[in-house]
Design an enzyme around this catalytic site. Structure first.
Site, PDB file in Angstrom:
ATOM      1  N   HIS A   1       0.751  -1.168  -0.063  1.00  0.00           N
ATOM      2  CA  HIS A   1      -0.101   0.080   0.089  1.00  0.00           C
ATOM      3  C   HIS A   1       0.981   1.255   0.138  1.00  0.00           C
ATOM      4  O   HIS A   1       1.795   1.433   1.145  1.00  0.00           O
ATOM      5  CB  HIS A   1      -0.731   0.124   1.290  1.00  0.00           C
ATOM      6  CG  HIS A   1      -1.922  -0.927   1.322  1.00  0.00           C
ATOM      7  ND1 HIS A   1      -1.588  -2.492   1.561  1.00  0.00           N
ATOM      8  CD2 HIS A   1      -3.123  -0.798   1.066  1.00  0.00           C
ATOM      9  CE1 HIS A   1      -2.680  -3.099   1.471  1.00  0.00           C
ATOM     10  NE2 HIS A   1      -3.769  -2.272   1.313  1.00  0.00           N
TER      11      HIS A   1
ATOM     12  N   GLU B   1      -1.575   5.879  -1.368  1.00  0.00           N
ATOM     13  CA  GLU B   1      -3.214   6.307  -1.148  1.00  0.00           C
ATOM     14  C   GLU B   1      -3.328   7.528  -0.217  1.00  0.00           C
ATOM     15  O   GLU B   1      -4.420   8.147  -0.400  1.00  0.00           O
ATOM     16  CB  GLU B   1      -3.564   4.919  -0.275  1.00  0.00           C
ATOM     17  CG  GLU B   1      -3.523   3.859  -1.483  1.00  0.00           C
ATOM     18  CD  GLU B   1      -4.029   2.375  -0.578  1.00  0.00           C
ATOM     19  OE1 GLU B   1      -4.464   2.453   0.615  1.00  0.00           O
ATOM     20  OE2 GLU B   1      -4.105   1.476  -0.945  1.00  0.00           O
TER      21      GLU B   1
HETATM   22 ZN   LIG Z   1      -5.727  -2.083   1.536  1.00  0.00          ZN
END
Ligand SMILES: [Zn+2]
Length: 205
Positions: A194, A197
């Site tokens: 990740h 984001e």
């Molecule tokens: Zn996620």
């Protein structure tokens, strides 16, 4: 149209297992494990209360803390896959966090055993195939990441198909986690992360 979409076979490639626990299941598990929880984690409609990413992570951690044993993980995996199957998902990969489990006193092997049982039971009952991506947690720091990657590599399981990282992007730099990802990559685990984001493109590298 809705009907056609419902009937289409689908794959689900991004979910976080602890995040799939619905309020009803949370109450069930918290009750049987005698876990006290703060009612503030729910809003007035009975859903989870959060306003931004840190408060979302806080709710996520509170909900995860009701999990105490392999059966709890079996149940949340089974319920998640059952739910996916009701939307004609035929294959689902979900992230699991050994650090969350460890905070609740659940060993890595119990975590995997519980999840694998949930996967087996769901496949038997609904035909859906479930698989696992083991994740470390960014805000817990690089050493914890190394520990999780090493544990995964030292305890291979056929349902564990990759390694990743979630958590708060404001913590540390991505490069700090290279040792953890190198352990996974050298053992031929596909890797995902990740990034970008919350903190934008500059947090990707
Ligand atoms: Zn996620």
């Amino acid at each position: 149209m809705q009907d056609q979409i419902q009937k289409l076979p689908k794959v689900e490639l991004h979910s976080h297992l602890e995040g799939t626990i619905n309020p009803k299941l949370f109450h069930e598990i918290a009750k049987r494990n005698n876990v006290d929880f703060d009612e503030d984690i729910f809003d007035e409609n009975g859903g989870y209360a959060w306003t931004d990413f840190p408060s979302f992570l806080n709710a996520y951690d509170s909900v995860s803390s009701c999990l105490k044993n392999a059966k709890d993980y079996r149940d949340i995996m089974y319920e998640y896959l059952k739910d996916c199957s009701s939307q004609n998902v035929i294959y689902a990969e979900t992230f699991i966090s050994p650090d969350h489990a460890s905070d609740c006193g659940i060993s890595y092997n119990d975590l995997i055993r519980g999840c694998a049982k949930g996967i087996d039971d769901a496949q038997l009952d609904f035909g859906i195939i479930g698989r696992i991506i083991v994740t470390c947690v960014r805000h817990l720091g690089p050493q914890k990441g190394v520990d999780v990657a090493q544990k995964m590599v030292d305890n291979p399981h056929p349902y564990v198909v990759g390694f990743g990282m979630g958590g708060d992007e404001n913590s540390f730099k991505l490069i700090d986690f290279a040792p953890a990802f190198n352990i996974a990559a050298k053992a031929n685990y596909p890797c995902t992360v990740h990034a970008g984001e919350i903190c934008g493109a500059e947090s990707v590298w």
